[in-house]
Design a protein around this motif. Structure first.
Motif, PDB file in Angstrom:
ATOM      1  N   TRP A 162       0.829  -1.204   0.000  1.00  0.00           N
ATOM      2  CA  TRP A 162       0.000   0.000   0.000  1.00  0.00           C
ATOM      3  C   TRP A 162       0.874   1.270   0.000  1.00  0.00           C
ATOM      4  CZ3 TRP A 162      -5.408   0.379  -0.072  1.00  0.00           C
ATOM      5  CH2 TRP A 162      -5.920   1.658   0.104  1.00  0.00           C
ATOM      6  N   ARG A 201      -0.954   8.818   6.208  1.00  0.00           N
ATOM      7  CA  ARG A 201      -1.869   8.533   5.099  1.00  0.00           C
ATOM      8  C   ARG A 201      -3.267   8.173   5.595  1.00  0.00           C
ATOM      9  NH1 ARG A 201       0.206  11.213   0.984  1.00  0.00           N
ATOM     10  NH2 ARG A 201       1.933  10.193  -0.098  1.00  0.00           N
ATOM     11  N   LEU A 202      -3.335   7.467   6.717  1.00  0.00           N
ATOM     12  CA  LEU A 202      -4.625   7.108   7.314  1.00  0.00           C
ATOM     13  C   LEU A 202      -5.449   8.351   7.616  1.00  0.00           C
ATOM     14  CD1 LEU A 202      -6.698   5.337   8.875  1.00  0.00           C
ATOM     15  CD2 LEU A 202      -5.074   5.229  10.751  1.00  0.00           C
ATOM     16  N   GLY A 232      -5.248  11.171   6.027  1.00  0.00           N
ATOM     17  CA  GLY A 232      -5.472  11.986   4.836  1.00  0.00           C
ATOM     18  C   GLY A 232      -4.341  12.897   4.411  1.00  0.00           C
ATOM     19  N   PRO A 241     -10.614   6.960  11.556  1.00  0.00           N
ATOM     20  CA  PRO A 241     -11.455   6.816  10.354  1.00  0.00           C
ATOM     21  C   PRO A 241     -11.387   5.409   9.760  1.00  0.00           C
ATOM     22  CG  PRO A 241     -10.072   8.785  10.210  1.00  0.00           C
ATOM     23  CD  PRO A 241      -9.615   8.029  11.407  1.00  0.00           C
ATOM     24  N   ASP A 242     -12.523   4.973   9.207  1.00  0.00           N
ATOM     25  CA  ASP A 242     -12.569   3.681   8.529  1.00  0.00           C
ATOM     26  C   ASP A 242     -11.717   3.786   7.264  1.00  0.00           C
ATOM     27  OD1 ASP A 242     -13.266   1.107   7.940  1.00  0.00           O
ATOM     28  OD2 ASP A 242     -15.151   1.629   6.959  1.00  0.00           O
ATOM     29  N   HIS A 243     -10.705   2.930   7.161  1.00  0.00           N
ATOM     30  CA  HIS A 243      -9.733   3.069   6.069  1.00  0.00           C
ATOM     31  C   HIS A 243      -8.987   1.733   5.952  1.00  0.00           C
ATOM     32  CE1 HIS A 243      -6.204   4.560   3.865  1.00  0.00           C
ATOM     33  NE2 HIS A 243      -6.845   5.703   3.684  1.00  0.00           N
ATOM     34  N   ARG A 259      -6.171   1.467   8.378  1.00  0.00           N
ATOM     35  CA  ARG A 259      -6.571   1.189   9.764  1.00  0.00           C
ATOM     36  C   ARG A 259      -6.715  -0.316   9.967  1.00  0.00           C
ATOM     37  NH1 ARG A 259     -12.328   2.790  12.690  1.00  0.00           N
ATOM     38  NH2 ARG A 259     -12.446   0.813  13.775  1.00  0.00           N
TER      39      ARG A 259
END
Length: 335
Positions: free
Chosen positions: A19, A68-69, A71, A315-317, A320
Motif C-alpha cells: 500500500w 496517510r490514514l 489523509g 477513520p474507517d480506512h 486502519r
C-alpha cells in the motif's frame, strides 16, 4: 487440498509495504542519500550493512501509515519515516556494541565485521542525520516528539544496564525499560505521522496509544521467542538474552515464583554470570514449570488488544485495518 492451490494470505506488514510502496521508495532513496558521506566512506559501508539487511522497515511504515490514514497529501511524512529508521539503526549499532552481539537480522553485526569504535561513531552520525531531517519538516511539535523519543530510548538502555542483572527488577521496571528501548520509537513513529497530517489531538493520542501498546507487545514477544523461537525467525541465537544475563519478562515471572534452589540458580546464572553447560536448558525447564512463558504470552496478547482498541476511534480506512491486523500478527508468532 482437493487439487486446489492454497492461497497464501499476505502478512499485514507485507500488505502495508504494498500500500505504501511509492512512499517507501521515496524513503529508501532519502535514506541512501542521507547516509552518504563525502569524507568518511566507512559511514555508508557500515550503515548499508544494517539498513540493507532485509529488515521489514516496520517503524518507518508506521509513520507513513499514520499520516496517510489521516489523509495527509504532502511529503514531509517521508522525511519523518527516514528519521525514524535512522534513529532505529543508530540504536541497533549502539546496542550491538553494548551487548557484544555477533548476529543481527541473521547476519554478522557491524561491530564484529568492523569494530566497536566504527559502530558507535556511525550510530552517532545517524542520530545527527535524523535531527537534520526532523528540522527540515519545520514542525516544532514533531521535533519535540522525536527528540523526546531519542532521549527516552537512551534512558531505557541505561536503565536496562542496571536492572538487567538485578533479581530485584520487577515487572514495573521491566515495562519502563521496554517503553524506553522499544515502545518509545513505535509511539513516536505513529504520533509524528499523525501530527504532520494536522490531525485532531484525539487522533494523535489514539495513534500514540496504538504505537505504545504495539511496541510493548512486540518486545514481550521478542523476549518470549528468545526461549523457544527459531534462529531464522528471530535473527539471533536462541538463549542470547539468557547468555547476556537479561532479566526479561519470562524470567522475572519465574523468579517471582522461585523456590530456594531455583533462586540460587538465577543468582548464579544472571546476577553472577556463572553459566555452565546445560544452564539454558535448566532455565527453560524452570520457566515451563511456573508457566512463565504462557503468562508472558497472555500479557503480550493483552497489549496487542490494547493497540487494536486504540484504533477504534480512527477513520474507517484500509490502512486502519492493516494496522489492526498488524497488532494481531505481532503476537501470532507465540501462539
Amino acid at each position: 487440498m482437493d487439487g486446489v492451490a492454497e492461497t497464501k494470505v499476505k502478512a499485514p506488514h507485507d500488505r502495508l509495504a504494498e500500500w505504501l510502496a511509492e512512499d517507501m521508495a521515496a524513503v529508501n532513496a532519502l535514506i541512501r542519500a542521507r547516509m552518504a558521506s563525502k569524507h568518511a566512506p566507512r559511514i555508508p559501508e557500515v550503515t548499508a550493512h544494517l539498513v540493507e539487511a532485509g529488515g521489514k522497515r516496520l517503524r518507518p511504515m508506521l509513520t507513513l501509515a499514520a499520516a496517510r490514514l489521516l489523509g495527509y497529501q504532502g511529503s514531509d511524512h517521508q522525511k519523518l519515516a527516514a528519521t525514524v529508521e535512522f534513529i532505529h539503526t543508530a540504536t541497533l549499532l549502539h546496542d550491538d556494541v553494548v551487548d557484544e552481539s555477533q548476529r543481527r537480522r541473521g547476519r554478522p553485526t557491524a561491530n564484529l565485521l568492523w569494530d566497536n569504535k566504527s559502530s558507535v561513531l556511525v550510530g552517532d552520525y545517524l542520530f545527527a542525520r535524523s535531527f537534520q531531517l526532523m528540522v527540515e519538516t519545520g514542525s516544532l511539535r514533531v521535533l519535540d516528539i522525536l527528540a523526546n523519543a531519542s532521549a527516552t530510548i537512551a534512558e531505557g538502555e541505561v536503565l536496562q544496564l542496571t536492572a538487567a542483572q538485578d533479581l530485584a527488577t520487577d515487572e514495573a521496571i521491566y515495562l519502563q525499560v521496554v517503553r524506553g528501548k522499544t515502545a518509545a520509537l513505535f509511539s513516536a513513529a505513529t504520533e509524528s505521522g499523525a501530527v504532520i497530517s494536522g490531525a485532531m489531538d484525539s487522533q494523535v493520542k489514539a495513534l500514540y496509544d496504538y504505537g505504545d501498546a504495539l511496541g510493548i507487545a512486540f518486545q514481550i514477544v521478542d523476549d518470549i521467542l528468545d526461549y523457544g523461537g527459531q534462529d531464522a525467525v528471530i535473527g539471533k541465537n536462541i538463549g542470547d538474552d539468557f547468555r547476556e544475563r537479561k532479566l526479561t519478562l519470562p524470567v522475572i515471572k519465574a523468579v517471582a515464583k522461585a523456590d530456594a534452589e531455583e533462586r540460587a540458580f538465577w543468582i548464579r546464572t544472571i546476577e553472577k554470570g556463572d553459566q555452565r553447560e546445560g544452564d539454558l536448558e535448566q532455565a527453560m525447564a524452570i520457566l515451563a514449570r511456573h508457566g512463565a512463558i504462557a503468562a508472558a504470552r497472555d500479557e503480550a496478547l493483552a497489549w496487542a488488544e490494547r493497540a487494536r482498541q486504540a484504533m477504534s476511534s480512527l477513520p474507517d480506512h484500509p490502512l486502519r485495518q492493516m494496522l489492526d491486523d498488524l497488532a494481531g500478527y505481532v503476537v501470532a508468532r507465540v501462539l
